[in-house]
Structure formats: structure tokens, C-alpha cells
Motif scaffolding. Structure first.
Motif, PDB file in Angstrom:
ATOM      1  N   ALA A 193      39.397  18.393  32.882  1.00 52.70           N
ATOM      2  CA  ALA A 193      40.044  17.738  34.036  1.00 52.70           C
ATOM      3  C   ALA A 193      39.159  17.879  35.274  1.00 52.70           C
ATOM      4  O   ALA A 193      38.924  16.913  36.005  1.00 52.70           O
ATOM      5  N   THR A 194      38.658  19.086  35.496  1.00 51.88           N
ATOM      6  CA  THR A 194      37.796  19.334  36.655  1.00 51.88           C
ATOM      7  C   THR A 194      36.562  18.437  36.605  1.00 51.88           C
ATOM      8  O   THR A 194      36.182  17.806  37.589  1.00 51.88           O
ATOM      9  N   ARG A 195      35.936  18.387  35.410  1.00 51.70           N
ATOM     10  CA  ARG A 195      34.687  17.617  35.273  1.00 51.70           C
ATOM     11  C   ARG A 195      34.929  16.124  35.496  1.00 51.70           C
ATOM     12  O   ARG A 195      34.130  15.453  36.158  1.00 51.70           O
ATOM     13  N   LEU A 196      36.030  15.596  34.956  1.00 51.60           N
ATOM     14  CA  LEU A 196      36.312  14.167  35.128  1.00 51.60           C
ATOM     15  C   LEU A 196      36.552  13.843  36.598  1.00 51.60           C
ATOM     16  O   LEU A 196      36.087  12.825  37.109  1.00 51.60           O
ATOM     17  N   ASN A 197      37.265  14.745  37.299  1.00 55.84           N
ATOM     18  CA  ASN A 197      37.508  14.516  38.725  1.00 55.84           C
ATOM     19  C   ASN A 197      36.207  14.570  39.523  1.00 55.84           C
ATOM     20  O   ASN A 197      35.990  13.776  40.432  1.00 55.84           O
ATOM     21  N   GLU A 198      35.327  15.515  39.153  1.00 58.24           N
ATOM     22  CA  GLU A 198      34.032  15.615  39.856  1.00 58.24           C
ATOM     23  C   GLU A 198      33.216  14.345  39.645  1.00 58.24           C
ATOM     24  O   GLU A 198      32.642  13.793  40.590  1.00 58.24           O
ATOM     25  N   LEU A 199      33.158  13.895  38.387  1.00 65.32           N
ATOM     26  CA  LEU A 199      32.377  12.689  38.068  1.00 65.32           C
ATOM     27  C   LEU A 199      32.913  11.474  38.802  1.00 65.32           C
ATOM     28  O   LEU A 199      32.159  10.653  39.303  1.00 65.32           O
ATOM     29  N   ALA A 200      34.250  11.373  38.856  1.00 67.24           N
ATOM     30  CA  ALA A 200      34.867  10.224  39.522  1.00 67.24           C
ATOM     31  C   ALA A 200      34.488  10.229  41.006  1.00 67.24           C
ATOM     32  O   ALA A 200      34.180   9.192  41.598  1.00 67.24           O
ATOM     33  N   LEU A 201      34.495  11.430  41.581  1.00 66.47           N
ATOM     34  CA  LEU A 201      34.175  11.568  43.002  1.00 66.47           C
ATOM     35  C   LEU A 201      32.707  11.213  43.257  1.00 66.47           C
ATOM     36  O   LEU A 201      32.388  10.489  44.208  1.00 66.47           O
ATOM     37  N   GLU A 202      31.838  11.716  42.370  1.00 72.17           N
ATOM     38  CA  GLU A 202      30.401  11.387  42.513  1.00 72.17           C
ATOM     39  C   GLU A 202      30.214   9.881  42.479  1.00 72.17           C
ATOM     40  O   GLU A 202      29.452   9.309  43.272  1.00 72.17           O
ATOM     41  N   GLY A 203      30.902   9.227  41.542  1.00 73.38           N
ATOM     42  CA  GLY A 203      30.786   7.776  41.413  1.00 73.38           C
ATOM     43  C   GLY A 203      31.242   7.081  42.684  1.00 73.38           C
ATOM     44  O   GLY A 203      30.596   6.154  43.172  1.00 73.38           O
ATOM     45  N   GLU A 204      32.368   7.541  43.247  1.00 69.28           N
ATOM     46  CA  GLU A 204      32.899   6.930  44.471  1.00 69.28           C
ATOM     47  C   GLU A 204      31.903   7.115  45.625  1.00 69.28           C
ATOM     48  O   GLU A 204      31.667   6.202  46.411  1.00 69.28           O
ATOM     49  N   ASN A 205      31.343   8.329  45.692  1.00 67.07           N
ATOM     50  CA  ASN A 205      30.385   8.592  46.775  1.00 67.07           C
ATOM     51  C   ASN A 205      29.150   7.698  46.657  1.00 67.07           C
ATOM     52  O   ASN A 205      28.657   7.180  47.646  1.00 67.07           O
ATOM     53  N   ARG A 206      28.672   7.533  45.422  1.00 68.13           N
ATOM     54  CA  ARG A 206      27.492   6.695  45.209  1.00 68.13           C
ATOM     55  C   ARG A 206      27.762   5.254  45.645  1.00 68.13           C
ATOM     56  O   ARG A 206      26.980   4.657  46.360  1.00 68.13           O
ATOM     57  N   SER A 207      28.947   4.725  45.211  1.00 68.99           N
ATOM     58  CA  SER A 207      29.203   3.322  45.557  1.00 68.99           C
ATOM     59  C   SER A 207      29.467   3.193  47.058  1.00 68.99           C
ATOM     60  O   SER A 207      29.127   2.182  47.673  1.00 68.99           O
TER      61      SER A 207
END
Length: 430
Positions: free
Chosen positions: A316-330
Motif C-alpha cells: 500500500a505504501t509503495r503504490l501510494n508513493e509511486l502514484a505521488l511520484e507520477g503526479e509530481n512528474r506530470s
């Protein structure tokens, strides 16, 4: 009036009229179950969620209650006993009965037919003592309870109020059949039979149960024989099997080219897993995470099942981190400021308190949460409603468990259940 459906034969006019005007037609468990129940047979009903199981079990008995005046003797007042293994389900059932009762009452008024309002009551471990006393002095026509509360009733003076019980309905019988709790309840049913005027009719309900013959034998128990050494004869139970044909849409996803290379030492710096200590080994996780994230993002609601609490938390932690990274990149690419990190998924497991679990399940139902990463803590959880996709990471260990989990997806009638399975290593894949 309307030509009633043949399955409604034998029902009172108000009941048949309400049903015909409310539903297009009876569901298969109702069509096949009502004649057996009306004939007084012990009946085991297997039917998928959403096929009107509650009405299948209750409607005949309720009709008897509303058309016949209540017995004068208060000890014969309770005629239907409904046993649910889960307290929360007991509350649901009470809610589910209000609609039909009100509908039949109105139909009776329109037709000018007599209608006796049955008194429905709930007794579980949560019922306060003064309410329990009230139930003892004014027994209901229909009592909704749990195996444990029924046991306590039979062990106290209140058992006298159960002498007139004619029907016992056991819901989610598969959750009891294989357990000590179920053995205890089987004994309770025999003790009930000791005090009732006639042996009650037994009706069992479930959405997932196999083998049916075995569960039917559990439901019926064995005839009483005068000679204790004589061979025991199982009570005959009619099986209504309408549990067929939930369409499954299942895919096994192997996110790496070659599973045999997992666990090798990595020499290529690009593939290093920074969290690992010691020599770096090739891990499948970096390949699973992005695929999981895509699935969660493109689906309205997802449950990801894993086999351990620690893994649920980490994933759960990893998926949330990845989602956040993706949002930051876009956000960077578009020159906008990134959103504050809202959690995409949450972990759901047995170490959480019941309150926390309910809050999280509710967030998923309301759509504020896109998904849950769960251990088997959801296995018995109440029907989660609209879950669109079930993902299983690692083998669930048993076909039945896998089917039960994937079966949580697509609860609407006619919608296939979607499941994606991610094996972690070659033995998993097998």
C-alpha cells in the motif's frame, strides 16, 4: 388481476400481488426453492449474491405469519428463527424484511384482505439486558439471532418461548459448516428440537458452498432413534443448486520476461533494488508495482489480496508513493503545482481495529479510496458491493479461496467477475 407466476402458487393474494408488481419475475432460487419450502422439506439453497436469497428463505414463512392470527399462548408466539453467523448480517436482514412487510401490508389493504403485522426482533450479543427481558416477556413472531445468542436462550428459562418454532433459517451456512462454532450450533439445533412441539423445518442459505451433499447433511443432522446403537439416519434435505454460471474473466500476469532469473545477483547498476541489503538480487517487485498502479488507476475500485499483513502495509505504501511520484512528474511537465498526496489505496488486515476496517471499507464504497490492499481479513467481510476488480498477488493457496476472492468483483447480476493474478515466483505460477 395479474396471472401470478406459478412459483407464487399457494401464497396469499396480497403476497403474490406485491411480489408480482415489485419484481419482473421470481429468481431461480425462488422458483425452485419456494415449492420445496412450502412442502415443509428441509431445504439447502445455493444461490449467488444478489439473487434474492433473503426473500427465498423468508417469503413463505412471512406469508404464513401475516395470514394467520398469532397464537394466544406467548410461548408459541415465535414461529420463525433466523440464525446468522455475523451480527452485522443480522442487522441487514432486519432491514431487508421491512420493505416486503410494508409492501404486502399495503397490498392487503387494497385487496381488503386481513393482514397480521408480525413482530420482528433482533437478539445478538449487542442486545442490552432490558431489551432481552422484553423479548422474554413479549416474544416476537420472528426472531433474528446468532448461534451464540440462541445457545444462551436455550440454556435459560427463555427457552420456553421457543416451543412454537416451526422454521429455522441458517444464513451463510458455509461459514459454519467446517468450524467448531458450526458443530456447536448443530448441537444447539438438536436442543431446540427437544423443546419444540414439532421438529422445525431447516432452511440453509449460502452463496459459496461445496460439496453440497456434505453441507446438506450438516444442515439436516440425524433423525432421533429410540435405540442409541442403531445406525444413524440423516434427515432428508432437498438441495436447490442455482449457484451456477458466474462468468469469470481471469488473467494471469507475469510482468518479467524470464521468471527463472529471479533471485540472481544483479550486476547491472540500473536494476539495483536500493532497499536490499547484501548482494543485490533480481526482484519481481519493481515490475509488479507499475502494473498494479495502472490497474488501480484505470479501475473504479480494486481489492488487491496479499498473503501477509506486512506485505499489505508495504505494498500500500509503495503504490501510494509511486502514484505521488507520477503526479509530481506530470505536474512538473505541465508547470502546475503537484496535488497534496491523497492516499490512493489503504492496507486492510486483521491487526486493524474493527472500527478502522469499517471506515476503510466505507471509503472504498463511497469512492474516496481507489483500492484496498487486503489480507484474508475481507474473506468474511460483508458483501463489499461494487468492487470492479480483484487482484491476487502470490498464489491464494487454494482454488476455492481464489474463486471466493475473485467472486467479490462485479456483484451486479450479469457482470463477469474480473480477476488478475500476479505470481511472485515459478512455484506460484504453477
Amino acid at each position: 388481476g395479474l396471472m401470478a407466476h406459478p412459483a407464487l402458487e399457494g401464497f396469499s393474494r396480497p403476497a403474490a400481488e406485491w411480489f408480482s408488481t415489485t419484481f419482473p419475475e421470481p429468481t431461480p432460487p425462488q422458483t425452485e426453492g419456494w415449492p420445496r419450502i412450502a412442502a415443509g422439506e428441509h431445504t439447502l439453497i445455493l444461490a449467488p449474491t444478489g439473487s434474492g436469497k433473503t426473500l427465498t428463505a423468508f417469503f413463505w414463512g412471512l406469508d404464513q405469519l401475516t395470514t394467520a392470527p398469532a397464537p394466544e399462548d406467548k410461548n408459541h408466539r415465535t414461529r420463525i428463527l433466523y440464525i446468522s453467523p455475523l451480527r452485522a448480517l443480522a442487522v441487514d436482514v432486519e432491514k431487508n424484511l421491512r420493505g416486503p412487510l410494508q409492501g404486502v401490508r399495503l397490498a392487503a389493504e387494497r385487496l381488503g384482505e386481513p393482514f397480521n403485522e408480525p413482530h420482528v426482533a433482533l437478539r445478538t450479543g449487542d442486545t442490552p439486558a432490558d431489551e432481552r427481558r422484553k423479548l422474554a416477556s413479549h416474544p416476537p413472531d420472528l426472531l433474528i439471532t446468532t448461534p451464540e445468542s440462541l445457545y444462551l436462550m436455550l440454556t435459560s428459562r427463555v427457552r420456553e418461548t421457543l416451543a412454537g418454532v416451526e422454521t429455522v433459517i441458517i444464513d451463510e451456512i458455509h461459514a459454519l459448516a467446517a468450524t467448531k462454532r458450526g458443530s456447536h450450533m448443530a448441537l444447539t439445533l438438536e436442543r431446540l428440537e427437544e423443546i419444540t412441539d414439532q421438529p422445525p423445518q431447516r432452511i440453509g442459505l449460502s452463496a459459496t458452498q461445496r460439496p453440497l451433499e456434505e453441507i446438506a447433511r450438516f444442515l439436516g443432522g440425524f433423525e432421533r432413534t429410540p435405540d442409541p446403537l442403531a445406525e444413524r439416519v440423516p434427515r432428508p434435505v432437498s438441495i436447490v443448486d442455482t449457484g451456477i454460471g458466474k462468468e469469470l474473466d481471469v488473467e494471469v500476469i507475469v510482468p518479467v520476461d524470464d521468471m527463472s532469473r529471479l533471485g540472481e545477483e544483479i550486476t547491472d547498476a540500473a536494476e539495483l533494488d536500493t532497499e536490499a541489503s547484501g548482494p543485490a538480487r533480481r526482484s519481481i517487485w519493481p515490475s509488479i508495482h507499475p502494473r498494479l498502479l495502472d490497474l488501480v488507476k484505470e479501475t473504479r475500485s480494486t481489492i488487491v489480496f496479499v498473503n501477509a499483513r506486512r506485505l499489505a502495509e508495504r505494498l500500500a505504501t509503495r503504490l501510494n508513493e509511486l502514484a505521488l511520484e507520477g503526479e509530481n512528474r506530470s505536474a512538473e511537465a505541465e508547470g502546475t503545482s503537484p496535488e497534496a498526496g491523497r492516499e490512493l489505496v489503504k492496507a486492510h488486515h486483521g491487526s486493524l481495529s474493527r472500527e478502522q476496517r469499517l471506515i476503510i471499507e466505507d471509503e472504498l464504497k463511497r469512492g474516496t479510496l481507489k483500492g484496498l490492499v487486503a489480507t484474508s481479513s475481507l474473506e468474511l467481510g460483508i458483501d463489499m458491493g461494487a468492487v470492479d476488480l480483484v487482484v491476487q498477488v502470490e498464489s491464494p493457496g487454494a482454488v476455492s479461496r481464489g474463486l471466493q476472492r475473485v467472486g467479490r468483483a462485479g456483484h451486479q447480476v450479469g457482470v463477469p467477475s474480473r480477476g488478475k493474478l500476479f505470481p511472485k515466483h515459478r512455484a506460484d505460477l504453477l
